[in-house]
Design an enzyme around this catalytic site. Structure first.
Site, PDB file in Angstrom:
ATOM      1  N   PHE A   1      24.357   2.909  61.351  1.00 34.75           N
ATOM      2  CA  PHE A   1      23.602   2.573  60.148  1.00 34.75           C
ATOM      3  C   PHE A   1      22.117   2.723  60.452  1.00 34.75           C
ATOM      4  CE2 PHE A   1      24.280   0.162  56.059  1.00 34.75           C
ATOM      5  CZ  PHE A   1      23.025   0.474  55.571  1.00 34.75           C
TER       6      PHE A   1
ATOM      7  N   ARG B   1      12.210   1.766  54.309  1.00 35.83           N
ATOM      8  CA  ARG B   1      11.840   3.182  54.146  1.00 35.83           C
ATOM      9  C   ARG B   1      10.497   3.479  54.811  1.00 35.83           C
ATOM     10  NH1 ARG B   1      15.367   5.436  50.156  1.00 35.83           N
ATOM     11  NH2 ARG B   1      15.862   4.043  48.433  1.00 35.83           N
TER      12      ARG B   1
ATOM     13  N   GLU C   1      16.485  17.201  51.993  1.00 34.31           N
ATOM     14  CA  GLU C   1      17.252  15.943  52.043  1.00 34.31           C
ATOM     15  C   GLU C   1      16.902  15.172  53.312  1.00 34.31           C
ATOM     16  OE1 GLU C   1      18.803  13.772  50.707  1.00 34.31           O
ATOM     17  OE2 GLU C   1      20.485  14.371  49.473  1.00 34.31           O
ATOM     18  N   ASP C   2      17.009  13.862  53.250  1.00 36.06           N
ATOM     19  CA  ASP C   2      16.792  13.083  54.464  1.00 36.06           C
ATOM     20  C   ASP C   2      18.050  13.067  55.328  1.00 36.06           C
ATOM     21  OD1 ASP C   2      18.008  11.604  52.469  1.00 36.06           O
ATOM     22  OD2 ASP C   2      17.096   9.711  53.038  1.00 36.06           O
TER      23      ASP C   2
ATOM     24  N   ASP D   1      25.569  12.977  54.703  1.00 34.53           N
ATOM     25  CA  ASP D   1      26.565  12.024  55.175  1.00 34.53           C
ATOM     26  C   ASP D   1      27.948  12.591  54.793  1.00 34.53           C
ATOM     27  OD1 ASP D   1      27.794   9.650  55.898  1.00 34.53           O
ATOM     28  OD2 ASP D   1      26.423   8.359  54.824  1.00 34.53           O
TER      29      ASP D   1
END
Ligand code: PRP
Length: 185
Positions: free
Chosen positions: A156, A169, A103-104, A107
């Protein structure tokens, strides 16, 4: 190199290309060591994790394979409910295999929680989690991360696979997006 000179929409660079490269290499070494002699199958969660996967797998020195899964939440409101649906399921079986989910970012933890339950229900030999970024302040459900790149503050962030409106990205670093871009100012 300052944030200003790198991209007009980026407020500050949180993690440089060099910091990411070094950490990804270290994770690759640890993964290679742990899964020595095992059938390692990487499961990449689309789309954000593709950049991390591509770099990570080139630092894995043992034989491995990879597959992709895409999940969508039913919109911003329902995301917190953990209601998700599969947009693209895995192509290969995970039964009896050693699965490493890539996973990046973690959250709320809802996406990973869902994927973990899904994969565990398919009888793999083992399941572990590898995430480049962790934002613990946002967590709704607890998730154990076995290999973690960096813990980050609740900002963010975009770049290195992470997007805002499908953009950014391709940035090679991870940066904090200017609030005026996402309507946060
Ligand atoms: C991001 C990220 C994780 C998930 C983490 O994906 O790649 O999969 O959100 O959030 P959570 O812990 O709150 O569930 P996103 O839905 O933005 O899709 P993308 O990977 O295509 O950008």
């Amino acid at each position: 190199m300052t944030g200003l000179s790198v991209h007009k929409d980026i407020e500050t660079i949180l993690l440089t290309e060099e910091q990411i490269r070094k950490r990804v290499m270290e994770i690759g070494e640890k993964v290679s060591e742990h899964y020595q002699g095992k059938d390692l199958h990487l499961v990449c969660v689309l789309r954000g994790a593709v950049v991390f996967l591509a770099d990570l797998m080139r630092h894995i020195t043992i034989p491995c394979s990879c597959d992709f899964i895409a999940i969508a939440s039913y919109g911003a409101d329902t995301k917190s409910s953990g209601v998700v649906r599969i947009l693209k399921d895995l192509d290969d079986s995970v039964q009896g295999r050693h699965i490493l989910i890539v996973e990046d970012i973690v959250d709320t933890g809802l996406t990973l929680n869902y994927i973990l339950r899904l994969i565990r229900s398919r009888n793999p030999a083992s399941v572990r989690v590898c995430a480049l970024l962790d934002k613990p302040e946002r967590r709704v459900v607890p998730v154990e991360i076995d290999y973690l790149g960096f813990t980050i503050p609740n900002r963010f962030v975009v770049g290195y696979g992470l997007d805002f409106g499908q953009r950014y990205r391709n940035l090679p670093f991870i940066g904090v997006l200017r609030p005026e871009i996402y309507g946060g100012a």
